[in-house]
Design a protein around this motif. Structure first.
Motif, mmCIF file in Angstrom:
data_model
loop_
_atom_site.group_PDB
_atom_site.id
_atom_site.type_symbol
_atom_site.label_atom_id
_atom_site.label_comp_id
_atom_site.label_asym_id
_atom_site.label_seq_id
_atom_site.Cartn_x
_atom_site.Cartn_y
_atom_site.Cartn_z
ATOM 1 N N UNK A 79 0.847 -1.206 0.000
ATOM 2 C CA UNK A 79 0.000 0.000 0.000
ATOM 3 C C UNK A 79 0.874 1.244 0.000
ATOM 4 N N UNK A 80 1.992 1.173 0.737
ATOM 5 C CA UNK A 80 2.858 2.349 0.871
ATOM 6 C C UNK A 80 4.309 1.901 0.961
ATOM 7 N N UNK A 81 5.205 2.765 0.470
ATOM 8 C CA UNK A 81 6.648 2.553 0.613
ATOM 9 C C UNK A 81 7.177 3.670 1.506
ATOM 10 N N UNK A 82 7.789 3.288 2.627
ATOM 11 C CA UNK A 82 8.249 4.263 3.624
ATOM 12 C C UNK A 82 9.770 4.356 3.571
ATOM 13 N N UNK A 83 10.275 5.583 3.494
ATOM 14 C CA UNK A 83 11.727 5.791 3.530
ATOM 15 C C UNK A 83 12.051 6.928 4.493
ATOM 16 N N UNK A 84 13.316 6.960 4.950
ATOM 17 C CA UNK A 84 13.800 8.116 5.703
ATOM 18 C C UNK A 84 14.345 9.148 4.723
ATOM 19 N N UNK A 85 14.405 10.391 5.186
ATOM 20 C CA UNK A 85 14.883 11.460 4.300
ATOM 21 C C UNK A 85 16.328 11.228 3.865
ATOM 22 N N UNK A 86 17.123 10.492 4.682
ATOM 23 C CA UNK A 86 18.512 10.197 4.306
ATOM 24 C C UNK A 86 18.568 9.429 2.994
ATOM 25 N N UNK A 87 17.659 8.497 2.816
ATOM 26 C CA UNK A 87 17.623 7.708 1.582
ATOM 27 C C UNK A 87 17.175 8.567 0.412
ATOM 28 N N UNK A 88 16.202 9.428 0.654
ATOM 29 C CA UNK A 88 15.762 10.313 -0.436
ATOM 30 C C UNK A 88 16.893 11.261 -0.849
ATOM 31 N N UNK A 89 17.601 11.809 0.119
ATOM 32 C CA UNK A 89 18.694 12.739 -0.210
ATOM 33 C C UNK A 89 19.811 12.032 -0.974
ATOM 34 N N UNK A 90 19.999 10.716 -0.697
ATOM 35 C CA UNK A 90 21.084 9.974 -1.351
ATOM 36 C C UNK A 90 20.709 9.495 -2.755
ATOM 37 N N UNK A 91 19.432 9.617 -3.119
ATOM 38 C CA UNK A 91 18.949 9.015 -4.369
ATOM 39 C C UNK A 91 18.149 10.040 -5.157
ATOM 40 N N UNK A 92 18.836 11.021 -5.763
ATOM 41 C CA UNK A 92 18.141 12.185 -6.330
ATOM 42 C C UNK A 92 17.110 11.872 -7.428
ATOM 43 N N UNK A 93 17.373 10.921 -8.318
ATOM 44 C CA UNK A 93 16.430 10.788 -9.439
ATOM 45 C C UNK A 93 15.437 9.655 -9.292
ATOM 46 N N UNK A 94 15.367 9.060 -8.114
ATOM 47 C CA UNK A 94 14.644 7.786 -8.002
ATOM 48 C C UNK A 94 13.131 7.980 -7.854
ATOM 49 N N UNK A 95 12.379 7.004 -8.342
ATOM 50 C CA UNK A 95 10.951 6.898 -8.035
ATOM 51 C C UNK A 95 10.749 5.557 -7.347
ATOM 52 N N UNK A 96 9.994 5.533 -6.234
ATOM 53 C CA UNK A 96 9.799 4.299 -5.475
ATOM 54 C C UNK A 96 8.561 3.567 -5.998
ATOM 55 N N UNK A 97 8.587 3.255 -7.292
ATOM 56 C CA UNK A 97 7.474 2.536 -7.926
ATOM 57 C C UNK A 97 8.022 1.244 -8.536
ATOM 58 N N UNK A 98 7.157 0.255 -8.786
ATOM 59 C CA UNK A 98 7.634 -0.974 -9.424
ATOM 60 C C UNK A 98 8.225 -0.704 -10.809
ATOM 61 N N UNK A 99 7.528 0.085 -11.610
ATOM 62 C CA UNK A 99 7.958 0.277 -13.005
ATOM 63 C C UNK A 99 9.301 0.994 -13.103
ATOM 64 N N UNK A 100 9.637 1.819 -12.123
ATOM 65 C CA UNK A 100 10.892 2.570 -12.213
ATOM 66 C C UNK A 100 12.096 1.623 -12.184
ATOM 67 N N UNK A 101 11.995 0.548 -11.420
ATOM 68 C CA UNK A 101 13.143 -0.364 -11.330
ATOM 69 C C UNK A 101 13.013 -1.571 -12.260
ATOM 70 N N UNK A 102 11.797 -1.864 -12.732
ATOM 71 C CA UNK A 102 11.666 -2.993 -13.667
ATOM 72 C C UNK A 102 10.557 -2.701 -14.686
ATOM 73 N N UNK A 103 10.849 -1.781 -15.627
ATOM 74 C CA UNK A 103 9.794 -1.344 -16.556
ATOM 75 C C UNK A 103 9.259 -2.461 -17.450
ATOM 76 N N UNK A 104 10.075 -3.466 -17.764
ATOM 77 C CA UNK A 104 9.628 -4.496 -18.720
ATOM 78 C C UNK A 104 8.357 -5.213 -18.265
ATOM 79 N N UNK A 105 8.172 -5.323 -16.944
ATOM 80 C CA UNK A 105 6.998 -6.067 -16.453
ATOM 81 C C UNK A 105 5.991 -5.139 -15.766
ATOM 82 N N UNK A 106 6.029 -3.872 -16.167
ATOM 83 C CA UNK A 106 5.149 -2.879 -15.521
ATOM 84 C C UNK A 106 3.686 -3.324 -15.554
ATOM 85 N N UNK A 107 3.252 -3.891 -16.681
ATOM 86 C CA UNK A 107 1.824 -4.239 -16.769
ATOM 87 C C UNK A 107 1.497 -5.408 -15.839
#
Ligand SMILES: NC(=O)c1ccc[n+]([C@@H]2O[C@H](COP(=O)([O-])OP(=O)(O)OC[C@H]3O[C@@H](n4cnc5c(N)ncnc54)[C@H](OP(=O)(O)O)[C@@H]3O)[C@@H](O)[C@H]2O)c1
Length: 267
Positions: A79-107
């Motif tokens: 339902x939700x992905x929880x992170x600390x701000x340290x992780x967000x600051x260390x990962x400038x371009x990231x999206x915490x979605x399934x498709x962002x890390x594995x687009x081939x199987x997005x559907x």
């Protein structure tokens, strides 16, 4: 082309109705109705973070395709992905979605979410006491719930986009971590993935709020020199006084990588 994971051991675990393409690759996967689970990739010598300027997970896993698939699959269940701000600051371009890390199987990930009755995307939840967040970070722009303190909210100063909500949970240096999870429960978020980092995981474990830990063991050796390199749990001493013995519930393998799943003891 991703090969199926080799299942070396699996305890009796809940099983979702997972779309064929995903179950062909991973096998069975499911969670209790209410659960908080983490996901980390660690080097063989226990390093999960490499300091500023590195997307540690990608470097430590060597962008190993099965690890990215599992990240996406675990996000797809939540339902939700929880992170600390340290992780967000260390990962400038990231999206915490399934498709962002594995687009081939997005559907297929979307189909799983639909079957489970989840929203289109897991809600990103960011914890920050300081309010030191880049409101132009793409993940913030797409929409996030920001849990913060009075001072943190003042620092954000209403600059967040309309897709975000900012919730004040305390006044001091930080808020009680349990308050964050009570807040998520009131919003109907019951199946919660946390992607850390180590300080947040430390707080969760110390407060008996983490139910399960997924750990990818990468065959790389990271080393530790002069700069501090974090392990999976930071900011809290557990052994020898407060040992947390977990139970191995699943082991999968892809080449030289192990994909481990542990159940943590109940409070
Ligand atoms: N290998 C992996 O799988 C993996 C996974 C995740 C992260 N990482 C790495 O881990 C590193 C970041 O780790 P980290 O431990 O420094 O960061 P973190 O745990 O993600 O973030 C810590 C920050 O979260 C906020 N926070 C946590 N608990 C809070 C509370 N109770 N109340 C208010 N705010 C709270 C605070 O933010 P403020 O400072 O803004 O107040 C705190 O400084 C990065 O290098 C990242 O790449 C690796």
């Amino acid at each position: 082309m991703l090969e199926p994971f080799e299942v070396l051991f699996e305890a009796d675990l809940p099983a979702y109705a997972v779309p064929d393409e995903l179950s062909r690759l991973y096998g069975r996967l499911g969670f209790a109705d209410r659960v908080v689970y983490s996901n980390f990739v660690s080097s063989l010598d226990g390093v999960v973070a490499l300091g500023s300027g590195f997307s540690a997970g990608s470097v430590i896993s060597g962008k190993f395709e099965p690890d990215r698939f599992l990240m996406a699959l675990l996000r797809a269940c939540a339902d939700a992905v929880v992170i600390g701000a340290g992780t967000m600051r260390a990962t400038p371009g990231h999206l915490w979605t399934p498709a962002h890390v594995y687009p081939d199987l997005a559907s297929s990930f979307s189909a799983l979410r639909e079957t489970l009755g989840r929203a289109l995307q897991p809600r990103l939840v960011v914890l920050t006491a300081e309010g030191d967040l880049d409101v132009n970070h793409p993940a913030v722009q797409k929409g996030a719930t920001i849990l913060t303190t009075q001072q943190g909210a003042e620092r954000i100063g209403g600059r967040q986009p309309a897709s975000c909500d900012v919730v004040i949970l305390g006044r001091g240096r930080q808020f009680k971590i349990a308050r964050a999870f009570d807040e998520l429960e009131t919003r109907g978020f019951r199946v919660i993935l946390t992607e850390g980092g180590p300080h947040l995981i430390g707080e969760l474990i110390a407060n008996h709020l983490l139910d399960e830990a997924f750990l990818t063991l990468s065959p790389v050796i990271a080393g530790r020199g002069k700069t501090r390199r974090l392990g999976m749990v930071e900011g809290v001493d557990l052994l020898p006084l407060v040992p947390v013995w977990s139970r191995l519930v699943s082991v999968r393998r892809q080449l030289d990588y192990l994909f481990l799943r542990y159940a943590l003891p109940p409070a």
